[in-house]
Design a protein around this motif. Structure first.
Motif, mmCIF file in Angstrom:
data_model
loop_
_atom_site.group_PDB
_atom_site.id
_atom_site.type_symbol
_atom_site.label_atom_id
_atom_site.label_comp_id
_atom_site.label_asym_id
_atom_site.label_seq_id
_atom_site.Cartn_x
_atom_site.Cartn_y
_atom_site.Cartn_z
ATOM 1 N N VAL A 15 0.837 -1.200 0.000
ATOM 2 C CA VAL A 15 0.000 0.000 0.000
ATOM 3 C C VAL A 15 0.874 1.253 0.000
ATOM 4 O O VAL A 15 0.602 2.225 -0.728
ATOM 5 C CB VAL A 15 -0.959 -0.002 1.202
ATOM 6 C CG1 VAL A 15 -1.686 1.328 1.324
ATOM 7 C CG2 VAL A 15 -1.982 -1.130 1.065
ATOM 8 N N VAL A 24 -4.747 6.277 -2.980
ATOM 9 C CA VAL A 24 -5.255 4.941 -2.672
ATOM 10 C C VAL A 24 -6.645 5.052 -2.054
ATOM 11 O O VAL A 24 -6.828 5.721 -1.030
ATOM 12 C CB VAL A 24 -4.312 4.170 -1.729
ATOM 13 C CG1 VAL A 24 -4.926 2.841 -1.316
ATOM 14 C CG2 VAL A 24 -2.965 3.932 -2.410
ATOM 15 N N PHE A 42 -2.148 2.294 5.682
ATOM 16 C CA PHE A 42 -2.699 0.945 5.621
ATOM 17 C C PHE A 42 -3.568 0.655 6.833
ATOM 18 O O PHE A 42 -4.529 -0.112 6.751
ATOM 19 C CB PHE A 42 -1.561 -0.083 5.533
ATOM 20 C CG PHE A 42 -2.044 -1.503 5.546
ATOM 21 C CD1 PHE A 42 -2.569 -2.085 4.398
ATOM 22 C CD2 PHE A 42 -1.994 -2.268 6.713
ATOM 23 C CE1 PHE A 42 -3.040 -3.404 4.410
ATOM 24 C CE2 PHE A 42 -2.458 -3.576 6.733
ATOM 25 C CZ PHE A 42 -2.977 -4.152 5.570
#
Length: 345
Positions: A15, A24, A42
Motif C-alpha cells: 500500500v 489509494v 494501511f
C-alpha cells in the motif's frame, strides 16, 4: 495470468508503494458500515469487510461531474479537460470488479466511448481481494463471484499469506519492488482450492437458484405480481444510488449566480424516479410503480443480457439492504420459484 504468493505482513509495504504515485482508495469503517474512501495509511483499511454501502463506481462515473463550462452571453463553450487523479482502488470484491467490467461495455467498449470515463479508467489500478459472502450476496448465481479479468492484482487470502493474481506489468513492478513475491507451491494451490470451496459453501442456500431468468422475465411480463411489487415502491431511488452497475444519467445546465456563465453537468439518474420517463408534452411512459420497477428488473435480468451476453446485476446485495420496501432481484427469484411450484401442483 501470473501467480505469486506474499505474506500478509507485506501488505502495508504494498500500500505504501502505491501511495508514492497514486491516491489509494480502500474500504474503511464508518459507524456500523463500510465505505470506499481515500486513505492515508494501511491502518485505515478494513480488508475483512462484508459489503460497502456503495461501490467504487463513483470514482469512474461521479454522481455529478462537469462536462464543460459555457458563456451564456455569446453562447460559447469553453475548452475543458476533467482533472484526472491517478488512483488505486485497493480491496475491491469480485462482484464490484465484474460490475466495473459491465460499465466498461457501456462507456469504454461501445461504439462511442465516453472520454471522461475512459480517462479515469486508464488512470486507475484495481487491486481485488477475496471475500466471504453474507446473507444478501447472490453473486454466485450470475457467475460474478469470481473476477477473471478487469483487475491489476487480485489477493486471495490463504490465512497469513495471499495468493496474488497478476494481470498488469505496472502492478507487477510495484509488487516486485514492495514485497518479496514467491512462486506458488502445490501446497498454496491446495489451500486456494479449499478457500474457494469455503466461499462457495458460505452462500445463502435459501436464495433460489433459478435457471433461465431472462426467459422468465419475458414469460411473466404481464403477471399481476408486478402490480404488487411496484405498489410498494417509494420512488426513493436508493436502489440505483447503491447499485454498482446502474449507469443512467441526466444532463443539466447550471448557471452561475451572475447568470452569464455556467456549466453543463452530468448527474446520476434512476429509472425508478417518477420523472425519468416523462417527455416533452407531459406524457410519462412509466407513470406508475408497476412499470418502473418491472422496467428496472427487466433491464438488470434480461435487456442487458440480450445485448452483452451477461446479466447487468452482479448479485452484490446492496439493493437488498438499501430498499426499505423489500424490492430486489432476490424477491423476483422467489416469485419465479413460487410460479414453478404453482405449475407443479
Amino acid at each position: 495470468m501470473l501467480y505469486r504468493v506474499i505474506d500478509a505482513s507485506e501488505l502495508p509495504s504494498l500500500v505504501s508503494a502505491f501511495m508514492e504515485t497514486y491516491e489509494v482508495v480502500a474500504p474503511v469503517k464508518r459507524d456500523r458500515s463500510y465505505v470506499f474512501e481515500a486513505v492515508e495509511s494501511f491502518d485505515d483499511i478494513e480488508l475483512g469487510y462484508d459489503t460497502t454501502v456503495s461501490s467504487p463506481k463513483k470514482y469512474f462515473l461521479p454522481p455529478t461531474e462537469t462536462l464543460f463550462p459555457f458563456d451564456a452571453r455569446d453562447n460559447e463553450v469553453a475548452a475543458f479537460a476533467a482533472e484526472i487523479t491517478p488512483r488505486v482502488i485497493f480491496g475491491a470484491h469480485a462482484c464490484d470488479i465484474n460490475a466495473l467490467n459491465r460499465l466498461d461495455l457501456v462507456f469504454r467498449d461501445g461504439r462511442y466511448p465516453d472520454p471522461y470515463y475512459v480517462a479515469r479508467r486508464k488512470a486507475t489500478l484495481i487491486v481485488g481481494v477475496s471475500c466471504t459472502p453474507d446473507d444478501t450476496c447472490f453473486c454466485n448465481l450470475w457467475g460474478a463471484d469470481e473476477a477473471r479479468f478487469g483487475y491489476d492484482l487480485f489477493l486471495q487470502d490463504l490465512g497469513g499469506k495471499y495468493l496474488v493474481s497478476i494481470s498488469s506489468v505496472e502492478a507487477a513492478n510495484i509488487l516486485e519492488a514492495a514485497c518479496n513475491p514467491r512462486v506458488a507451491t502445490d501446497e498454496d494451490r491446495i489451500e486456494f482450492r479449499h478457500a474457494t470451496r469455503r466461499r462457495q459453501d458460505a452462500f445463502n442456500g435459501e436464495i433460489p437458484d433459478i435457471q433461465d431468468v431472462a426467459m422468465l422475465m419475458d414469460a411473466f411480463h404481464k403477471d399481476p405480481y408486478w402490480e404488487e411489487l411496484g405498489g410498494r415502491c417509494l420512488a426513493c431511488t436508493a436502489c440505483s444510488a447503491v447499485c454498482p452497475t446502474c449507469f443512467c444519467f441526466d444532463i443539466q445546465d447550471t448557471l452561475d449566480p451572475d447568470g452569464k456563465t455556467g456549466r453543463r453537468e452530468r448527474t446520476w439518474d434512476s429509472c425508478t424516479s417518477p420523472q425519468f420517463a416523462q417527455v416533452a408534452g407531459g406524457h410519462n411512459f412509466r407513470a406508475d410503480g408497476r412499470n418502473r420497477v418491472r422496467h428496472r428488473m427487466y433491464h438488470k435480468l434480461n435487456g442487458f443480457l440480450a445485448n452483452h451476453d451477461r446479466m447487468l446485476c452482479v448479485g452484490c446485495g446492496r439493493c437488498v439492504t438499501a430498499c426499505k420496501a423489500n424490492i430486489n432481484p432476490i424477491e423476483v427469484l422467489r416469485f419465479f420459484e413460487r410460479k414453478g411450484a404453482d405449475d407443479a401442483e
